[in-house]
Design a protein around this motif. Structure first.
Motif, PDB file in Angstrom:
ATOM      1  N   LEU A 349       0.826  -1.201   0.000  1.00  0.00           N
ATOM      2  CA  LEU A 349       0.000   0.000   0.000  1.00  0.00           C
ATOM      3  C   LEU A 349       0.861   1.252   0.000  1.00  0.00           C
ATOM      4  CD1 LEU A 349      -2.642  -0.856   2.787  1.00  0.00           C
ATOM      5  CD2 LEU A 349      -2.757  -1.391   0.347  1.00  0.00           C
ATOM      6  N   THR A 350       0.333   2.301  -0.622  1.00  0.00           N
ATOM      7  CA  THR A 350       0.883   3.633  -0.443  1.00  0.00           C
ATOM      8  C   THR A 350      -0.295   4.563  -0.166  1.00  0.00           C
ATOM      9  OG1 THR A 350       1.975   5.515  -1.510  1.00  0.00           O
ATOM     10  CG2 THR A 350       0.900   3.946  -2.973  1.00  0.00           C
ATOM     11  N   ILE A 351      -0.101   5.530   0.690  1.00  0.00           N
ATOM     12  CA  ILE A 351      -1.134   6.564   0.862  1.00  0.00           C
ATOM     13  C   ILE A 351      -0.759   7.690  -0.080  1.00  0.00           C
ATOM     14  CG2 ILE A 351      -2.128   8.262   2.438  1.00  0.00           C
ATOM     15  CD1 ILE A 351      -1.466   6.145   4.687  1.00  0.00           C
ATOM     16  N   THR A 352      -1.644   7.976  -1.027  1.00  0.00           N
ATOM     17  CA  THR A 352      -1.315   8.974  -2.047  1.00  0.00           C
ATOM     18  C   THR A 352      -2.007  10.313  -1.812  1.00  0.00           C
ATOM     19  OG1 THR A 352      -2.878   7.738  -3.389  1.00  0.00           O
ATOM     20  CG2 THR A 352      -0.548   7.527  -3.944  1.00  0.00           C
ATOM     21  N   GLU A 353      -2.955  10.358  -0.868  1.00  0.00           N
ATOM     22  CA  GLU A 353      -3.540  11.638  -0.471  1.00  0.00           C
ATOM     23  C   GLU A 353      -4.076  11.534   0.948  1.00  0.00           C
ATOM     24  OE1 GLU A 353      -6.469  13.426  -3.073  1.00  0.00           O
ATOM     25  OE2 GLU A 353      -5.360  12.857  -4.875  1.00  0.00           O
ATOM     26  N   ASN A 354      -3.860  12.626   1.709  1.00  0.00           N
ATOM     27  CA  ASN A 354      -4.424  12.802   3.037  1.00  0.00           C
ATOM     28  C   ASN A 354      -4.096  14.251   3.386  1.00  0.00           C
ATOM     29  OD1 ASN A 354      -3.408  12.166   6.383  1.00  0.00           O
ATOM     30  ND2 ASN A 354      -5.507  12.029   5.705  1.00  0.00           N
ATOM     31  N   GLY A 355      -5.085  15.004   3.804  1.00  0.00           N
ATOM     32  CA  GLY A 355      -4.796  16.402   4.096  1.00  0.00           C
ATOM     33  C   GLY A 355      -6.021  17.165   4.538  1.00  0.00           C
ATOM     34  N   LEU A 356      -5.798  18.445   4.780  1.00  0.00           N
ATOM     35  CA  LEU A 356      -6.815  19.317   5.377  1.00  0.00           C
ATOM     36  C   LEU A 356      -6.745  20.701   4.727  1.00  0.00           C
ATOM     37  CD1 LEU A 356      -8.741  19.543   8.015  1.00  0.00           C
ATOM     38  CD2 LEU A 356      -6.800  20.804   8.985  1.00  0.00           C
ATOM     39  N   PRO A 357      -7.894  21.269   4.341  1.00  0.00           N
ATOM     40  CA  PRO A 357      -7.895  22.655   3.868  1.00  0.00           C
ATOM     41  C   PRO A 357      -8.026  23.600   5.064  1.00  0.00           C
ATOM     42  CG  PRO A 357     -10.085  21.722   3.585  1.00  0.00           C
ATOM     43  CD  PRO A 357      -9.232  20.659   4.264  1.00  0.00           C
ATOM     44  N   THR A 358      -7.271  24.690   5.049  1.00  0.00           N
ATOM     45  CA  THR A 358      -7.351  25.657   6.155  1.00  0.00           C
ATOM     46  C   THR A 358      -7.416  27.073   5.565  1.00  0.00           C
ATOM     47  OG1 THR A 358      -4.936  25.592   6.299  1.00  0.00           O
ATOM     48  CG2 THR A 358      -6.145  24.257   7.878  1.00  0.00           C
ATOM     49  N   PRO A 359      -8.002  28.004   6.314  1.00  0.00           N
ATOM     50  CA  PRO A 359      -8.129  29.387   5.807  1.00  0.00           C
ATOM     51  C   PRO A 359      -6.839  30.170   6.035  1.00  0.00           C
ATOM     52  CG  PRO A 359      -9.329  29.139   7.879  1.00  0.00           C
ATOM     53  CD  PRO A 359      -8.661  27.828   7.623  1.00  0.00           C
ATOM     54  N   ASP A 404      -0.729  25.022  -2.461  1.00  0.00           N
ATOM     55  CA  ASP A 404      -2.093  25.479  -2.720  1.00  0.00           C
ATOM     56  C   ASP A 404      -2.369  25.400  -4.217  1.00  0.00           C
ATOM     57  OD1 ASP A 404      -2.314  26.058  -0.022  1.00  0.00           O
ATOM     58  OD2 ASP A 404      -1.869  28.200  -0.283  1.00  0.00           O
ATOM     59  N   ASN A 405      -3.623  25.111  -4.566  1.00  0.00           N
ATOM     60  CA  ASN A 405      -3.921  24.900  -5.980  1.00  0.00           C
ATOM     61  C   ASN A 405      -5.396  25.098  -6.273  1.00  0.00           C
ATOM     62  OD1 ASN A 405      -5.321  22.319  -5.499  1.00  0.00           O
ATOM     63  ND2 ASN A 405      -3.280  21.543  -4.955  1.00  0.00           N
ATOM     64  N   PHE A 406      -5.775  24.832  -7.519  1.00  0.00           N
ATOM     65  CA  PHE A 406      -7.161  24.953  -7.974  1.00  0.00           C
ATOM     66  C   PHE A 406      -7.960  23.781  -7.408  1.00  0.00           C
ATOM     67  CE2 PHE A 406     -10.425  23.830 -11.163  1.00  0.00           C
ATOM     68  CZ  PHE A 406     -11.126  25.016 -11.226  1.00  0.00           C
ATOM     69  N   GLU A 407      -8.750  24.061  -6.357  1.00  0.00           N
ATOM     70  CA  GLU A 407      -9.493  22.981  -5.709  1.00  0.00           C
ATOM     71  C   GLU A 407     -10.848  22.793  -6.416  1.00  0.00           C
ATOM     72  OE1 GLU A 407      -9.038  20.464  -3.907  1.00  0.00           O
ATOM     73  OE2 GLU A 407     -11.079  19.986  -3.305  1.00  0.00           O
ATOM     74  N   TRP A 408     -10.790  22.441  -7.705  1.00  0.00           N
ATOM     75  CA  TRP A 408     -11.965  22.053  -8.479  1.00  0.00           C
ATOM     76  C   TRP A 408     -13.094  23.076  -8.354  1.00  0.00           C
ATOM     77  CZ3 TRP A 408      -9.660  19.089 -11.657  1.00  0.00           C
ATOM     78  CH2 TRP A 408      -8.656  18.226 -11.240  1.00  0.00           C
ATOM     79  N   ASN A 409     -14.304  22.656  -8.035  1.00  0.00           N
ATOM     80  CA  ASN A 409     -15.424  23.600  -8.003  1.00  0.00           C
ATOM     81  C   ASN A 409     -15.294  24.636  -6.892  1.00  0.00           C
ATOM     82  OD1 ASN A 409     -15.948  21.122  -6.448  1.00  0.00           O
ATOM     83  ND2 ASN A 409     -17.798  22.179  -5.786  1.00  0.00           N
ATOM     84  N   GLU A 410     -14.374  24.423  -5.951  1.00  0.00           N
ATOM     85  CA  GLU A 410     -14.159  25.403  -4.885  1.00  0.00           C
ATOM     86  C   GLU A 410     -13.145  26.469  -5.288  1.00  0.00           C
ATOM     87  OE1 GLU A 410     -15.967  25.587  -2.326  1.00  0.00           O
ATOM     88  OE2 GLU A 410     -16.921  23.606  -2.240  1.00  0.00           O
ATOM     89  N   GLY A 411     -12.572  26.349  -6.472  1.00  0.00           N
ATOM     90  CA  GLY A 411     -11.620  27.347  -6.942  1.00  0.00           C
ATOM     91  C   GLY A 411     -10.411  27.467  -6.024  1.00  0.00           C
ATOM     92  N   TYR A 412      -9.914  28.690  -5.885  1.00  0.00           N
ATOM     93  CA  TYR A 412      -8.664  28.894  -5.135  1.00  0.00           C
ATOM     94  C   TYR A 412      -8.889  29.205  -3.663  1.00  0.00           C
ATOM     95  CZ  TYR A 412      -6.593  28.663  -9.689  1.00  0.00           C
ATOM     96  OH  TYR A 412      -6.214  28.208 -10.923  1.00  0.00           O
ATOM     97  N   GLU A 413     -10.168  29.200  -3.236  1.00  0.00           N
ATOM     98  CA  GLU A 413     -10.428  29.593  -1.859  1.00  0.00           C
ATOM     99  C   GLU A 413     -10.005  28.533  -0.853  1.00  0.00           C
ATOM    100  OE1 GLU A 413     -13.939  32.619  -1.916  1.00  0.00           O
ATOM    101  OE2 GLU A 413     -14.315  31.133  -0.352  1.00  0.00           O
ATOM    102  N   GLN A 414     -10.149  27.271  -1.220  1.00  0.00           N
ATOM    103  CA  GLN A 414      -9.728  26.200  -0.302  1.00  0.00           C
ATOM    104  C   GLN A 414      -8.249  25.922  -0.493  1.00  0.00           C
ATOM    105  OE1 GLN A 414     -11.855  22.500  -0.257  1.00  0.00           O
ATOM    106  NE2 GLN A 414     -13.776  23.484   0.305  1.00  0.00           N
ATOM    107  N   ARG A 415      -7.463  26.199   0.551  1.00  0.00           N
ATOM    108  CA  ARG A 415      -6.013  26.023   0.462  1.00  0.00           C
ATOM    109  C   ARG A 415      -5.613  24.714   1.149  1.00  0.00           C
ATOM    110  NH1 ARG A 415      -2.991  30.390  -1.065  1.00  0.00           N
ATOM    111  NH2 ARG A 415      -4.192  32.276  -1.548  1.00  0.00           N
ATOM    112  N   TRP A 416      -5.066  23.789   0.363  1.00  0.00           N
ATOM    113  CA  TRP A 416      -4.710  22.459   0.860  1.00  0.00           C
ATOM    114  C   TRP A 416      -3.205  22.256   0.963  1.00  0.00           C
ATOM    115  CZ3 TRP A 416      -8.118  18.216   1.887  1.00  0.00           C
ATOM    116  CH2 TRP A 416      -9.477  18.456   1.600  1.00  0.00           C
TER     117      TRP A 416
END
Ligand code: PNW
Length: 446
Positions: A349-359, A404-416
């Motif tokens: 196994l590898t974990i390829t994503e895990n994270g949290l968006p913060t303001p 930080d990147n383009f978070e799909w339909n949330e645009g640039y507001e959600q910073r991951w």
């Protein structure tokens, strides 16, 4: 109260891989350069009302031009492994035909830059940016698109082949199904439950065909699927809740896992969809043998648990992040890793994503303070550590996201990101969490 940086004293295995992840449309920008064609996400983001603030990936984090600086930042963090995706419309503008050399060259430069810095490349072939021309002929509802994907994969393997030690096929087929064809808030923006599970089948078929295509090259590189898995729990102990939770788990997890690792779709899901479903009608002899072609590893992405009610609805039990779909529950990481190993054998196994968006905000002194991300990652890594101790064959872990990147339909507001991106200037700043993660990597411990 201790600071989130305080060490728990948990050491990881000697050769454990520390990484971070991104995807092409979310960071590259350069949407019209070097022969890149349009994808369904160009169409979707340019359709008014689809993405928050009307944001698009036209420029994103401008990684296509800034990749060298970004590689240096990865080296500064001390990453062992970097997961990125290849943009299909950069390789085949219309999703078919002779590969575009300038597109291939970009990924060759990126991969070479990773090797020069001692970072292992992990490349995803498809992270949702389907060439628009293929959507125009039916998209993933069309069986033919799975075969177009196999051709694209073959072209990528021929060009980059052995320089990429680990390939991932399709990123989160479930999200395409659920967000693209049920919820409609991701491209292609449809609400068509009948089509959705046929789409799932064709995505799974595409996965299997790509595995076969890699084997046919004789490559030593490894390949596997990238699945976002959701541990499902009964919301309470009311009558019928166990059955409802089991079926929910079928749609969330077993539909994808069983077809790949057991060569069959789960009977409860097939029965629930019915014998006349487009999925049932779309399965041809031999398809499941292709889908279950042996893989070398399973990439797991974990963000949130799901609590299911007796009526088959869902409810919340834990605090949510700024992403309303995400409940913060580190224990779910342990549960999903141990469950996969228990039910599907000891595939690496590898974990390829895990994270949290913060303001996050860039302070006047040039720092970005994100203690909640540090706490989130630390607590999830503690669960990862426990799963390894209990025998889960986990090789590596990738934070979503490097920046930080383009978070799909949330645009640039959600910073991951671990790295803050000031989009107007494209300036990069290591967040407090990035400094913390660098220490974790250096110590091989949390
Ligand atoms: C993933 N859910 O998507 C994607 O692979 C990334 O591209 C994305 O930026 C990241 O997670 C953060 O959203 C997900 O509803 C979408 O549980 C939805 C869910 C999980 C992951």
């Amino acid at each position: 109260r201790t600071s989130p940086e305080a060490r728990l004293g948990l050491r990881f295995p000697e050769r454990f891989g520390w990484g971070a992840a991104t995807s092409a449309y979310q960071i590259e920008g350069a949407a019209k350069e070097d022969g890149r064609g349009e994808s369904v996400w160009d169409t979707f983001s340019h359709t008014p009302g689809r993405v928050r603030n009307g944001d698009t990936g036209d420029t994103a984090a401008d990684h296509y031009h800034r990749y060298l600086g970004d590689l240096d930042l990865m080296q500064e963090l001390g990453l062992d492994t970097y997961r990125f995706s290849i943009s299909w419309p950069r390789i085949q503008a219309d999703g078919t035909g002779t590969p575009n050399q300038r597109g291939l060259d970009f990924y060759r430069r990126l991969v070479d830059g990773l090797h020069q810095r001692g970072i292992a490349p992990m490349a995803t072939l498809f992270h949702w940016d389907l060439p628009q021309s293929l959507q125009d002929i039916g998209g993933w509802e069309s069986r033919d698109v799975a075969y177009r994907f196999a051709d694209y994969a073959e072209a990528v393997f021929a060009a980059l082949g052995d320089t990429v030690p680990v390939w991932l096929t399709i990123n989160e087929p479930k999200t395409v199904v659920q967000n693209g064809y049920l919820g409609g808030h991701h491209a292609p923006g449809l609400r068509d439950p009948a089509a959705a599970y046929l789409v799932a089948h064709h995505l799974q078929l595409a996965h299997g065909l790509a595995v076969q295509a890699l084997r046919a090259t004789g490559s030593d590189s490894r390949i596997g699927p990238a699945l976002n898995l959701h541990p499902c729990y009964p919301a309470d102990d009311s009558p019928g809740v166990e059955e409802a939770t089991r079926l929910y788990d079928g749609y969330e997890n077993r539909l994808y896992l069983d077809s790949i690792f057991k060569g069959a779709y789960p009977a409860d899901v097939l029965a629930d969809l019915g014998p006349d479903s487009r999925l049932a009608q779309g399965i041809r002899d031999g398809d499941l043998a292709i889908i279950s072609a042996p893989v070398d590893l399973l990439a797991v992405q974990y963000y949130t648990p799901i609590y299911v009610t007796a009526g088959g609805g869902i409810t919340r039990k834990w605090p949510t992040s700024v992403a309303s779909w995400q409940q913060i529950f580190p224990e779910g990481m342990y549960d999903i890793l141990t469950r996969v190993t228990r039910d599907y054998g000891d595939v690496p196994l590898t974990i390829t994503e895990n994270g949290l968006p913060t303001p996050d905000v860039l302070a006047a002194d040039g720092t970005v303070d994100d203690p909640a991300r540090i706490e989130f990652l630390r607590d999830h890594l503690a669960a990862v550590h426990r799963a390894i101790a209990d025998g889960v064959p986990l090789e590596s872990y990738h934070v979503w996201s490097l920046m930080d990147n383009f978070e799909w339909n949330e645009g640039y507001e959600q910073r991951w990101g671990l790295i803050y991106v000031d989009f107007p200037t494209q300036r990069r700043v290591l967040k407090r969490s990035a400094h913390w993660y660098r220490g974790v990597i250096a110590d091989n411990a949390i």
